[in-house]
Write a protein that holds these residues in place. Structure first.
Motif, PDB file in Angstrom:
ATOM      1  N   SER A 113      38.101  47.776  43.914  1.00 37.39           N
ATOM      2  CA  SER A 113      39.068  46.832  43.562  1.00 37.39           C
ATOM      3  C   SER A 113      39.034  46.132  42.469  1.00 37.39           C
ATOM      4  N   LYS A 114      40.238  46.309  41.870  1.00 41.52           N
ATOM      5  CA  LYS A 114      40.587  45.713  40.536  1.00 41.52           C
ATOM      6  C   LYS A 114      42.062  44.652  40.438  1.00 41.52           C
ATOM      7  N   ARG A 115      42.423  44.884  41.655  1.00 43.25           N
ATOM      8  CA  ARG A 115      43.789  44.537  41.758  1.00 43.25           C
ATOM      9  C   ARG A 115      44.001  43.321  42.953  1.00 43.25           C
ATOM     10  N   GLY A 116      43.236  42.657  43.333  1.00 44.82           N
ATOM     11  CA  GLY A 116      43.162  41.875  44.483  1.00 44.82           C
ATOM     12  C   GLY A 116      44.111  40.742  44.326  1.00 44.82           C
ATOM     13  N   ASP A 117      45.025  40.630  45.514  1.00 42.98           N
ATOM     14  CA  ASP A 117      46.082  39.610  45.291  1.00 42.98           C
ATOM     15  C   ASP A 117      46.070  38.582  46.545  1.00 42.98           C
ATOM     16  N   TRP A 118      46.905  37.393  46.467  1.00 44.37           N
ATOM     17  CA  TRP A 118      47.202  36.416  47.362  1.00 44.37           C
ATOM     18  C   TRP A 118      48.306  36.571  47.924  1.00 44.37           C
ATOM     19  N   PRO A 249      50.333  40.435  34.719  1.00 46.00           N
ATOM     20  CA  PRO A 249      49.834  40.121  35.973  1.00 46.00           C
ATOM     21  C   PRO A 249      48.277  39.419  36.030  1.00 46.00           C
ATOM     22  N   ARG A 250      48.291  38.734  37.255  1.00 43.51           N
ATOM     23  CA  ARG A 250      46.813  37.930  37.233  1.00 43.51           C
ATOM     24  C   ARG A 250      46.293  38.265  38.485  1.00 43.51           C
ATOM     25  N   TYR A 251      44.971  38.960  38.683  1.00 47.77           N
ATOM     26  CA  TYR A 251      44.258  39.518  39.875  1.00 47.77           C
ATOM     27  C   TYR A 251      43.213  38.576  40.128  1.00 47.77           C
ATOM     28  N   LEU A 252      42.662  38.792  41.445  1.00 50.46           N
ATOM     29  CA  LEU A 252      41.431  37.880  41.864  1.00 50.46           C
ATOM     30  C   LEU A 252      40.298  38.724  41.149  1.00 50.46           C
ATOM     31  N   SER A 253      39.384  37.702  40.966  1.00 52.64           N
ATOM     32  CA  SER A 253      38.006  38.082  40.480  1.00 52.64           C
ATOM     33  C   SER A 253      36.878  37.339  41.281  1.00 52.64           C
ATOM     34  N   ALA A 254      35.523  37.664  41.376  1.00 50.81           N
ATOM     35  CA  ALA A 254      34.595  37.168  41.857  1.00 50.81           C
ATOM     36  C   ALA A 254      34.343  35.795  41.284  1.00 50.81           C
ATOM     37  N   SER A 270      39.730  29.481  50.150  1.00 52.57           N
ATOM     38  CA  SER A 270      38.742  30.625  50.327  1.00 52.57           C
ATOM     39  C   SER A 270      38.327  30.938  49.003  1.00 52.57           C
ATOM     40  N   PRO A 271      36.777  30.926  48.839  1.00 53.00           N
ATOM     41  CA  PRO A 271      36.076  31.639  47.802  1.00 53.00           C
ATOM     42  C   PRO A 271      36.388  33.027  47.794  1.00 53.00           C
ATOM     43  N   VAL A 272      35.969  33.744  46.348  1.00 54.15           N
ATOM     44  CA  VAL A 272      36.193  35.085  46.385  1.00 54.15           C
ATOM     45  C   VAL A 272      35.062  35.587  45.893  1.00 54.15           C
ATOM     46  N   ALA A 273      34.645  36.926  46.460  1.00 52.90           N
ATOM     47  CA  ALA A 273      33.358  37.546  45.888  1.00 52.90           C
ATOM     48  C   ALA A 273      33.885  39.026  45.745  1.00 52.90           C
TER      49      ALA A 273
END
Length: 276
Positions: A113-118, A249-254, A270-273
């Motif tokens: 995963s490189k493009r996790g989004d909310w 774009p701004r995507y999620l990171s650990a 929600s924390p992200v890992a």
């Protein structure tokens, strides 16, 4: 009234939330907030119930969700940010129920995963069986509302051939809660503010008045396609400000933290890992 479920995953107990925001154990009144119970939620005085001690984990506010149905591109300003025409009919897809987690549980991005989004979304919880219902009677079938984060992996969703479900159904991609709030406490469901902050910065904001298809229209429409059963949850679409819509774009990171809020429905943290 506000209801919740607390305890370890798979062992949650039902609770009522009192005016001070404290949990009151409801397990002596009903076994769980699931199924047919949702069509006849108990009316009890919170002070008559035992106080839940400590700070237990909150689980999803609905147990044994049968279907998690999602509506895409349902905010006029979200469609605009993505440069697409508003749909003429609701865009419908399913999200695996195995993605559902509690409102403060960790979202784990899958391998690759490189493009996790909310996506903050108003969630409809069905309380009474609905089949071929009219818009006028649709809200009679709603037990209440909750917050759903339709977490997405945009690469999986858009670059792997097939349905959006691929990018929507990864484990932990469905934080839900903290509460199930009954309609009488919400008021006008088409006038709710929604927002997402990531690491303290506002990323997403909107209001349910800008939904292309209203809650009543969605319930009626889906009931023509499939029977809606007590405990089914419908995520009704997201306003502008998703990571994919930012420039760049701004995507999620650990290490990130998502904070979701909807008027009257509480807050998710929600924390992200990253799955190694």
């Amino acid at each position: 009234m506000k209801f919740a479920r607390y305890g370890a995953p798979g062992q949650e107990k039902p609770a009522l939330v009192d005016k001070a925001g404290q949990l009151r154990d409801l397990s002596g009144v009903l076994p769980d907030l699931a199924g047919a119970v949702l069509g006849d939620l108990p009316k009890v005085k919170p002070e008559s119930l035992p106080l839940v001690e400590g700070n237990p984990r909150l689980g999803p506010p609905v147990g044994d969700v049968g279907k998690l149905i999602c509506i895409g591109l349902n905010y006029i300003d979200h469609a605009a940010e993505l440069g697409v025409d508003p749909p003429k009919d609701p865009v419908v897809f399913l999200k695996a129920t195995s993605a559902i987690i509690g409102p403060h549980d960790t979202v784990v991005l899958p391998r690759g995963s490189k493009r996790g989004d909310w996506e903050v979304e108003l969630g409809i919880v069905i309380g009474k069986r609905a089949k071929y219902v009219s818009e006028d009677s649709a809200l009679d079938h709603v037990a209440g509302y909750t917050i759903v984060n339709d977490v997405s992996e945009r690469g999986f969703q858009l670059e792997r051939s097939g349905q959006w479900t691929k990018g929507k159904s990864c484990d932990t991609f469905g934080p839900m809660g903290p509460w199930l709030v009954t309609p009488d406490e919400i008021g006008d469901v088409q006038a709710l503010d929604l927002s997402v902050d990531v690491n303290g910065a506002r990323m997403q904001s909107g209001n349910s008045r800008l939904m292309i298809f209203t809650v009543a229209q969605i319930v009626a429409y889906l009931s023509d396609l499939m029977t809606l059963e007590p405990g089914d949850v419908i995520a009704t679409g997201t306003p502008p400000g998703v990571g994919m819509g930012h420039k760049p774009p701004r995507y999620l990171s650990a290490g990130d933290e998502m904070v979701l809020r909807i008027s009257g429905l509480g807050e998710q943290r929600s924390p992200v890992a990253q799955d190694p």
